[in-house]
Structures are given as C-alpha cells and as structure tokens.
Design a protein around this motif. Structure first.
Motif, PDB file in Angstrom:
ATOM      1  N   UNK A  65      -0.063 -18.748 -47.577  1.00 29.71           N
ATOM      2  CA  UNK A  65       1.117 -19.547 -47.934  1.00 29.71           C
ATOM      3  C   UNK A  65       1.704 -19.148 -49.281  1.00 29.71           C
ATOM      4  N   UNK A  66       0.900 -18.535 -50.135  1.00 29.64           N
ATOM      5  CA  UNK A  66       1.369 -18.116 -51.461  1.00 29.64           C
ATOM      6  C   UNK A  66       1.948 -16.701 -51.481  1.00 29.64           C
ATOM      7  N   UNK A  67       1.964 -16.024 -50.340  1.00 33.22           N
ATOM      8  CA  UNK A  67       2.477 -14.657 -50.299  1.00 33.22           C
ATOM      9  C   UNK A  67       3.929 -14.632 -50.770  1.00 33.22           C
ATOM     10  N   UNK A  68       4.242 -13.700 -51.653  1.00 38.43           N
ATOM     11  CA  UNK A  68       5.585 -13.647 -52.250  1.00 38.43           C
ATOM     12  C   UNK A  68       6.675 -13.262 -51.253  1.00 38.43           C
ATOM     13  N   UNK A  69       6.312 -12.750 -50.088  1.00 36.83           N
ATOM     14  CA  UNK A  69       7.318 -12.426 -49.074  1.00 36.83           C
ATOM     15  C   UNK A  69       7.953 -13.697 -48.505  1.00 36.83           C
ATOM     16  N   UNK A  70       7.212 -14.812 -48.616  1.00 33.37           N
ATOM     17  CA  UNK A  70       7.701 -16.101 -48.118  1.00 33.37           C
ATOM     18  C   UNK A  70       8.494 -16.759 -49.233  1.00 33.37           C
ATOM     19  N   UNK A  71       9.731 -17.040 -48.964  1.00 32.19           N
ATOM     20  CA  UNK A  71      10.614 -17.578 -50.002  1.00 32.19           C
ATOM     21  C   UNK A  71      10.887 -19.070 -49.806  1.00 32.19           C
ATOM     22  N   UNK A  72       9.974 -19.763 -49.131  1.00 30.77           N
ATOM     23  CA  UNK A  72      10.114 -21.195 -48.892  1.00 30.77           C
ATOM     24  C   UNK A  72       8.816 -21.892 -49.293  1.00 30.77           C
ATOM     25  N   UNK A  73       8.881 -23.196 -49.471  1.00 33.33           N
ATOM     26  CA  UNK A  73       7.685 -23.978 -49.784  1.00 33.33           C
ATOM     27  C   UNK A  73       6.953 -24.316 -48.496  1.00 33.33           C
ATOM     28  N   UNK A  74       5.656 -24.031 -48.491  1.00 27.96           N
ATOM     29  CA  UNK A  74       4.847 -24.269 -47.304  1.00 27.96           C
ATOM     30  C   UNK A  74       3.754 -25.278 -47.588  1.00 27.96           C
ATOM     31  N   UNK A  75       3.323 -25.937 -46.541  1.00 32.18           N
ATOM     32  CA  UNK A  75       2.267 -26.930 -46.584  1.00 32.18           C
ATOM     33  C   UNK A  75       1.127 -26.441 -45.682  1.00 32.18           C
ATOM     34  N   UNK A  76      -0.098 -26.576 -46.123  1.00 32.38           N
ATOM     35  CA  UNK A  76      -1.264 -26.216 -45.317  1.00 32.38           C
ATOM     36  C   UNK A  76      -1.962 -27.515 -44.929  1.00 32.38           C
ATOM     37  N   UNK A  77      -2.162 -27.715 -43.630  1.00 37.97           N
ATOM     38  CA  UNK A  77      -2.797 -28.942 -43.144  1.00 37.97           C
ATOM     39  C   UNK A  77      -3.869 -28.608 -42.112  1.00 37.97           C
ATOM     40  N   UNK A  78      -4.906 -29.418 -42.116  1.00 39.75           N
ATOM     41  CA  UNK A  78      -5.947 -29.293 -41.099  1.00 39.75           C
ATOM     42  C   UNK A  78      -5.409 -29.853 -39.791  1.00 39.75           C
ATOM     43  N   UNK A  79      -5.708 -29.155 -38.701  1.00 36.74           N
ATOM     44  CA  UNK A  79      -5.242 -29.566 -37.380  1.00 36.74           C
ATOM     45  C   UNK A  79      -6.426 -30.161 -36.616  1.00 36.74           C
ATOM     46  N   UNK A  80      -6.233 -31.369 -36.093  1.00 33.55           N
ATOM     47  CA  UNK A  80      -7.264 -31.999 -35.274  1.00 33.55           C
ATOM     48  C   UNK A  80      -7.206 -31.485 -33.838  1.00 33.55           C
ATOM     49  N   UNK A  81      -8.306 -31.620 -33.132  1.00 31.85           N
ATOM     50  CA  UNK A  81      -8.390 -31.110 -31.758  1.00 31.85           C
ATOM     51  C   UNK A  81      -7.429 -31.814 -30.806  1.00 31.85           C
ATOM     52  N   UNK A  82      -6.990 -32.996 -31.144  1.00 32.81           N
ATOM     53  CA  UNK A  82      -6.058 -33.738 -30.292  1.00 32.81           C
ATOM     54  C   UNK A  82      -4.622 -33.706 -30.829  1.00 32.81           C
ATOM     55  N   UNK A  83      -4.392 -33.023 -31.923  1.00 24.26           N
ATOM     56  CA  UNK A  83      -3.051 -32.965 -32.514  1.00 24.26           C
ATOM     57  C   UNK A  83      -2.107 -32.118 -31.674  1.00 24.26           C
TER      58      UNK A  83
END
Length: 165
Positions: A65-83
């Motif tokens: 998510x911190x890669x400089x090629x990405x020019x937007x703000x990103x969020x990292x979230x854990x995904x549940x098995x039922x999500x």
C-alpha cells in the motif's frame, strides 16, 4: 446579438476541448506508458518479493500500500471468511486468512487481496475466473494480475497507472 454571443461561446468551447485534449497526451505520458510495468504488474512483483521475507499478511499488504506508484490513499483491512469481497462475480470462499488493500474513496477502480490458502494454484485460477474488472459501478479497472508464492495468492485489479488525465 444573442446569436453572435452563442456562436462565440460555442467556438470557445470547441477550441478549449482541442487544447485540453492536446495537453493530456504529452510525451511524458507516452514514455510512462511504454517503458514501465503497469501498476498491477509492479504490485504483483512486489508481493512476490515481500512474501518471501515476511509471512505476515498485514505487514506485506501495508508495504504494498505504500508503494510510490500508487498515488491514492489506501486502507489495509483483515478479511473475514464470511465477508463479501468486492471485485468478483461469485463469493470467494476457502481461504485461511486474507487482507484487502482498498482505496478510501470507493469510486477508484483499485482493489487487491492477499490470501493464505491450501492450494494456491487452484485458488488463483478461481480468482482469475471470477474476477470482474467492472465491479465498481462508476468505473472499471484496466488491469488484473494474480501472483502466487507457496501458500499465498495475491490478486490486484487496478488502472494501468495513476497519472492524472
């Protein structure tokens, strides 16, 4: 007089459109598009490098998510098995652990996931077969990349680049 003003405004609009379209197709944009990998390819390659060093999905996702090629703000979230997982035609099941990397603004055509699974090649095929680049109502991703490493699968759907148009 009103017809003259209307015609003058119409000519100004047409000239503005030509000027703007000429400005967005600069030689810098052409060089960027021809010489480098797409965003998705770059991130898939980074995943392969990161997952070899660290098996913690959140750490790997945060680094991506911190890669400089990405020019937007990103969020990292854990995904549940039922999500519900955005970006697919069907429900994605059968993973041990997963994280999502997604933009804060929902209309940006970007989504990435890292999965820990039993059979990475079968799971990757299922993801590829069910990926929907047009999952986002207003926009569509340009590129899809899937990478595997051991028990881990990375999938990303993204624009070719984040350069402003």
């Amino acid at each position: 007089m009103k017809k003259f003003n209307l015609c003058l405004m119409l000519v100004a609009l047409i000239l503005s459109a030509f000027i703007i379209s000429g400005c967005t197709n600069s030689s810098d944009d052409k060089e960027q598009n021809n010489s480098n990998e797409t965003v998705a390819q770059t991130l898939a390659n980074q995943f392969k490098d990161e997952i070899e060093k660290d098996k913690n999905l959140e750490d790997v996702a945060n680094n991506i998510a911190k890669n400089e090629i990405i020019k937007i703000s990103l969020d990292v979230v854990t995904v549940g098995k039922e999500d519900y997982l955005s970006g697919f035609k069907t429900e994605i099941k059968g993973f041990k652990n997963a994280v999502a990397i997604r933009p804060f603004i929902g209309t940006i055509p970007f989504i990435a996931y890292i999965f820990e699974v039993e059979n990475a090649s079968d799971f990757a095929k299922n993801l590829t077969d069910n990926a929907d680049l047009r999952w986002n109502v207003c926009t569509s991703a340009d590129d899809l990349e899937v990478a595997t490493s051991g028990d881990y699968v990375f999938i990303v759907m993204a624009p070719k680049n984040f350069d402003e148009e």
